[in-house]
Design a protein around this motif. Structure first.
Motif, PDB file in Angstrom:
ATOM      1  N   LEU A   1      33.760 -53.327  21.898  1.00  0.00           N
ATOM      2  CA  LEU A   1      34.655 -54.457  22.168  1.00  0.00           C
ATOM      3  C   LEU A   1      34.763 -55.348  20.926  1.00  0.00           C
ATOM      4  O   LEU A   1      35.865 -55.767  20.546  1.00  0.00           O
ATOM      5  N   THR A   2      33.627 -55.628  20.304  1.00  0.00           N
ATOM      6  CA  THR A   2      33.623 -56.455  19.090  1.00  0.00           C
ATOM      7  C   THR A   2      34.428 -55.799  17.977  1.00  0.00           C
ATOM      8  O   THR A   2      35.263 -56.438  17.328  1.00  0.00           O
ATOM      9  N   ILE A   3      34.172 -54.521  17.757  1.00  0.00           N
ATOM     10  CA  ILE A   3      34.896 -53.787  16.713  1.00  0.00           C
ATOM     11  C   ILE A   3      36.388 -53.715  17.040  1.00  0.00           C
ATOM     12  O   ILE A   3      37.239 -53.864  16.160  1.00  0.00           O
ATOM     13  N   GLY A   4      36.699 -53.499  18.330  1.00  0.00           N
ATOM     14  CA  GLY A   4      38.100 -53.426  18.751  1.00  0.00           C
ATOM     15  C   GLY A   4      38.843 -54.729  18.516  1.00  0.00           C
ATOM     16  O   GLY A   4      39.991 -54.730  18.038  1.00  0.00           O
ATOM     17  N   ILE A   5      38.206 -55.855  18.838  1.00  0.00           N
ATOM     18  CA  ILE A   5      38.836 -57.160  18.616  1.00  0.00           C
ATOM     19  C   ILE A   5      39.070 -57.384  17.121  1.00  0.00           C
ATOM     20  O   ILE A   5      40.135 -57.854  16.706  1.00  0.00           O
ATOM     21  N   ALA A   6      38.068 -57.026  16.310  1.00  0.00           N
ATOM     22  CA  ALA A   6      38.201 -57.189  14.856  1.00  0.00           C
ATOM     23  C   ALA A   6      39.348 -56.339  14.322  1.00  0.00           C
ATOM     24  O   ALA A   6      40.154 -56.805  13.495  1.00  0.00           O
ATOM     25  N   ILE A   7      39.450 -55.102  14.781  1.00  0.00           N
ATOM     26  CA  ILE A   7      40.531 -54.213  14.336  1.00  0.00           C
ATOM     27  C   ILE A   7      41.891 -54.775  14.735  1.00  0.00           C
ATOM     28  O   ILE A   7      42.848 -54.761  13.945  1.00  0.00           O
ATOM     29  N   ALA A   8      41.990 -55.286  15.967  1.00  0.00           N
ATOM     30  CA  ALA A   8      43.261 -55.835  16.451  1.00  0.00           C
ATOM     31  C   ALA A   8      43.690 -57.041  15.616  1.00  0.00           C
ATOM     32  O   ALA A   8      44.861 -57.164  15.227  1.00  0.00           O
ATOM     33  N   VAL A   9      42.734 -57.944  15.323  1.00  0.00           N
ATOM     34  CA  VAL A   9      43.045 -59.140  14.532  1.00  0.00           C
ATOM     35  C   VAL A   9      43.470 -58.746  13.116  1.00  0.00           C
ATOM     36  O   VAL A   9      44.466 -59.249  12.575  1.00  0.00           O
ATOM     37  N   LEU A  10      42.721 -57.830  12.519  1.00  0.00           N
ATOM     38  CA  LEU A  10      43.040 -57.393  11.159  1.00  0.00           C
ATOM     39  C   LEU A  10      44.385 -56.673  11.095  1.00  0.00           C
ATOM     40  O   LEU A  10      45.169 -56.891  10.168  1.00  0.00           O
ATOM     41  N   ALA A  11      44.651 -55.811  12.086  1.00  0.00           N
ATOM     42  CA  ALA A  11      45.917 -55.076  12.114  1.00  0.00           C
ATOM     43  C   ALA A  11      47.100 -56.038  12.245  1.00  0.00           C
ATOM     44  O   ALA A  11      48.131 -55.882  11.576  1.00  0.00           O
ATOM     45  N   PHE A  12      46.944 -57.051  13.114  1.00  0.00           N
ATOM     46  CA  PHE A  12      48.005 -58.045  13.280  1.00  0.00           C
ATOM     47  C   PHE A  12      48.265 -58.776  11.967  1.00  0.00           C
ATOM     48  O   PHE A  12      49.412 -58.961  11.539  1.00  0.00           O
ATOM     49  N   ASP A  13      47.173 -59.204  11.301  1.00  0.00           N
ATOM     50  CA  ASP A  13      47.306 -59.916  10.033  1.00  0.00           C
ATOM     51  C   ASP A  13      48.007 -59.067   8.982  1.00  0.00           C
ATOM     52  O   ASP A  13      48.916 -59.526   8.288  1.00  0.00           O
ATOM     53  N   VAL A  14      47.571 -57.814   8.854  1.00  0.00           N
ATOM     54  CA  VAL A  14      48.132 -56.922   7.841  1.00  0.00           C
ATOM     55  C   VAL A  14      49.628 -56.701   8.076  1.00  0.00           C
ATOM     56  O   VAL A  14      50.445 -56.800   7.161  1.00  0.00           O
ATOM     57  N   LEU A  15      50.005 -56.384   9.323  1.00  0.00           N
ATOM     58  CA  LEU A  15      51.407 -56.114   9.640  1.00  0.00           C
ATOM     59  C   LEU A  15      52.274 -57.352   9.442  1.00  0.00           C
ATOM     60  O   LEU A  15      53.387 -57.272   8.909  1.00  0.00           O
ATOM     61  N   TRP A  16      51.768 -58.500   9.850  1.00  0.00           N
ATOM     62  CA  TRP A  16      52.539 -59.741   9.732  1.00  0.00           C
ATOM     63  C   TRP A  16      52.749 -60.104   8.263  1.00  0.00           C
ATOM     64  O   TRP A  16      53.854 -60.468   7.841  1.00  0.00           O
ATOM     65  N   ILE A  17      51.688 -59.976   7.460  1.00  0.00           N
ATOM     66  CA  ILE A  17      51.793 -60.308   6.037  1.00  0.00           C
ATOM     67  C   ILE A  17      52.683 -59.305   5.312  1.00  0.00           C
ATOM     68  O   ILE A  17      53.446 -59.657   4.414  1.00  0.00           O
ATOM     69  N   MET A  18      52.595 -58.034   5.727  1.00  0.00           N
ATOM     70  CA  MET A  18      53.409 -57.000   5.091  1.00  0.00           C
ATOM     71  C   MET A  18      54.898 -57.261   5.297  1.00  0.00           C
ATOM     72  O   MET A  18      55.718 -57.050   4.409  1.00  0.00           O
ATOM     73  N   ARG A  19      55.244 -57.751   6.489  1.00  0.00           N
ATOM     74  CA  ARG A  19      56.651 -58.017   6.796  1.00  0.00           C
ATOM     75  C   ARG A  19      57.118 -59.366   6.263  1.00  0.00           C
ATOM     76  O   ARG A  19      58.320 -59.587   6.102  1.00  0.00           O
ATOM     77  N   ASN A  20      56.147 -60.271   5.993  1.00  0.00           N
ATOM     78  CA  ASN A  20      56.515 -61.607   5.524  1.00  0.00           C
ATOM     79  C   ASN A  20      55.681 -62.002   4.305  1.00  0.00           C
ATOM     80  O   ASN A  20      54.873 -62.943   4.371  1.00  0.00           O
ATOM     81  N   PRO A  21      55.825 -61.300   3.196  1.00  0.00           N
ATOM     82  CA  PRO A  21      55.030 -61.657   2.013  1.00  0.00           C
ATOM     83  C   PRO A  21      55.400 -63.045   1.513  1.00  0.00           C
ATOM     84  O   PRO A  21      56.573 -63.328   1.253  1.00  0.00           O
ATOM     85  N   HIS A  22      54.427 -63.933   1.397  1.00  0.00           N
ATOM     86  CA  HIS A  22      54.685 -65.298   0.957  1.00  0.00           C
ATOM     87  C   HIS A  22      53.357 -65.980   0.634  1.00  0.00           C
ATOM     88  O   HIS A  22      52.293 -65.491   1.012  1.00  0.00           O
ATOM     89  N   ARG A  23      53.453 -67.095  -0.050  1.00  0.00           N
ATOM     90  CA  ARG A  23      52.256 -67.919  -0.246  1.00  0.00           C
ATOM     91  C   ARG A  23      52.122 -68.804   0.987  1.00  0.00           C
ATOM     92  O   ARG A  23      53.031 -69.563   1.324  1.00  0.00           O
ATOM     93  N   PRO A  24      51.000 -68.718   1.695  1.00  0.00           N
ATOM     94  CA  PRO A  24      50.852 -69.482   2.935  1.00  0.00           C
ATOM     95  C   PRO A  24      50.830 -70.982   2.681  1.00  0.00           C
ATOM     96  O   PRO A  24      50.318 -71.442   1.650  1.00  0.00           O
ATOM     97  N   SER A  25      51.398 -71.729   3.608  1.00  0.00           N
ATOM     98  CA  SER A  25      51.404 -73.183   3.495  1.00  0.00           C
ATOM     99  C   SER A  25      50.008 -73.719   3.819  1.00  0.00           C
ATOM    100  O   SER A  25      49.181 -73.034   4.426  1.00  0.00           O
ATOM    101  N   THR A  26      49.760 -74.960   3.428  1.00  0.00           N
ATOM    102  CA  THR A  26      48.462 -75.577   3.704  1.00  0.00           C
ATOM    103  C   THR A  26      48.203 -75.658   5.203  1.00  0.00           C
ATOM    104  O   THR A  26      47.092 -75.391   5.676  1.00  0.00           O
ATOM    105  N   LYS A  27      49.250 -75.985   5.980  1.00  0.00           N
ATOM    106  CA  LYS A  27      49.098 -76.061   7.433  1.00  0.00           C
ATOM    107  C   LYS A  27      48.709 -74.698   8.009  1.00  0.00           C
ATOM    108  O   LYS A  27      47.815 -74.609   8.856  1.00  0.00           O
ATOM    109  N   GLU A  28      49.379 -73.668   7.546  1.00  0.00           N
ATOM    110  CA  GLU A  28      49.090 -72.309   8.012  1.00  0.00           C
ATOM    111  C   GLU A  28      47.639 -71.929   7.718  1.00  0.00           C
ATOM    112  O   GLU A  28      46.938 -71.354   8.550  1.00  0.00           O
ATOM    113  N   LEU A  29      47.174 -72.274   6.522  1.00  0.00           N
ATOM    114  CA  LEU A  29      45.807 -71.950   6.109  1.00  0.00           C
ATOM    115  C   LEU A  29      44.778 -72.711   6.930  1.00  0.00           C
ATOM    116  O   LEU A  29      43.784 -72.137   7.383  1.00  0.00           O
ATOM    117  N   VAL A  30      45.032 -74.003   7.113  1.00  0.00           N
ATOM    118  CA  VAL A  30      44.082 -74.844   7.851  1.00  0.00           C
ATOM    119  C   VAL A  30      43.973 -74.388   9.301  1.00  0.00           C
ATOM    120  O   VAL A  30      42.873 -74.305   9.868  1.00  0.00           O
TER     121      VAL A  30
END
Length: 326
Positions: free
Chosen positions: A10-39
């Motif tokens: 379950l722990t590994i699955g949650i980590a994979i899901a979070v990482l996969a979401f991050d990778v796909l989202w960043i891949m489709r929207n390459p940009h420098r993240p705003s301070t609000k987004e980072l915080v």
């Protein structure tokens, strides 16, 4: 800490899901993240880590909770030291600012996978050979000496390791970035883009840092699950720290010295534990040595004090130097 197999998956699955979401989202929207987004993202990761530690406190008691917080803070502080090298890698490969987030994310994924192998190997060694704590302790003290002898954190250049030099010579490549693509076609020929080498540099560099961090956290807890989760929380927030602390990192002039003290402390703790559990025949006739062991509450307090003093002293010196220059 006996956990059912499903808890690990379950722990590994949650980590994979979070990482996969991050990778796909960043891949489709390459940009420098705003301070609000980072915080917001960093607050979620830190909040989740704190909530996990509190849940451990409620369900498993203060000892395991203290081990998690000590391990998490140690991994986080060592990860901050990684950021110096990450900044140099980005500059060395001239990564466009809008693509840096993607490169970091993939590099972190590689680092998590490689660290998982280190965690498994460390757990296997500890379970089968009690004398491995002597090796871990001596290695951390040696690493602490190297860090301390280096003085202030003032690295200003990145030197590629042998693996990176080998890969760059063997793989046909182009010097032009093609968004987040690792490979592209140039003149009807399939070649690697600089993004591939950046990601490999980030991942393999973090692997070298793991040589310090994995023995260090095993000096604070013998529970592989806690080691895994502490590393996940530390690495998952690394991308946000990179962008938030970019300018501040140059002010943490005493970071290497602080980390040296931290690693030396954990190294001594490991050696004391090794003596307490001693089975080597040439030490005390193979009998346990009666030495005091450092409790986790003391370890956690020492880690907080060391990191706090390091940060305050670094910022004070940077402010004083800025005043003198002005």
């Amino acid at each position: 800490m006996n956990l059912p197999t499903w808890a690990w998956w379950l722990t590994i699955g949650i980590a994979i899901a979070v990482l996969a979401f991050d990778v796909l989202w960043i891949m489709r929207n390459p940009h420098r993240p705003s301070t609000k987004e980072l915080v917001v993202a960093l607050s979620i990761y830190i909040g989740a880590a704190v909530a996990f530690g509190i849940a451990l406190l409620v369900t498993k008691g203060g000892k395991l909770s203290g081990e998690f917080f000590a391990g998490w803070l140690t991994e986080y502080s060592l990860s901050v030291d990684n950021l110096f090298i990450f900044l140099l890698i980005m500059a060395n490969f001239a990564v466009p600012e809008r693509l840096q987030q993607f490169a970091l994310m993939i590099g972190i994924v590689i680092a998590i996978i490689l660290r998982g192998l280190f965690i498994w190997a460390g757990a296997a060694a500890i379970n089968n050979f009690s004398w491995v704590f002597y090796i871990f302790g001596a290695f951390l003290i040696y690493t602490a000496w190297k860090l301390a002898s280096g003085g202030e954190s003032d690295d200003d250049e990145y030197e590629e390791n042998k693996f990176m030099k080998f890969v760059e010579k063997r793989i046909p490549s182009t010097k032009e970035y093609h968004d987040t693509k690792l490979f592209s076609r140039v003149n009807a020929r399939r070649v690697a883009t600089p993004m591939l080498f950046v990601i490999l540099a980030l991942g393999t560099t973090d692997l070298l840092f793991a040589l310090d961090s994995i023995p260090a956290i095993y000096g604070l807890t013998k529970e592989p699950y806690i080691v895994l989760v502490a590393n996940l929380f530390a690495l998952m927030g690394l991308r946000q720290l990179y962008f938030l602390l970019g300018g501040l990192l140059q002010k943490l002039v005493y970071l290497s010295i602080g980390l040296a003290v931290l690693l030396a402390f954990i190294g001594v703790k490991l050696l004391l534990h090794a003596l307490h559990e001693n089975e080597l025949p040439f030490i005390n006739g193979g009998e346990h040595v009666s030495v005091p062991e450092i409790p986790i509450a003391v370890s956690l307090g020492a880690i907080v004090v060391i990191l706090g003093v390091t940060t305050i002293a670094s910022l004070w010196k940077s402010k004083r130097d800025a005043r003198l220059e002005a």
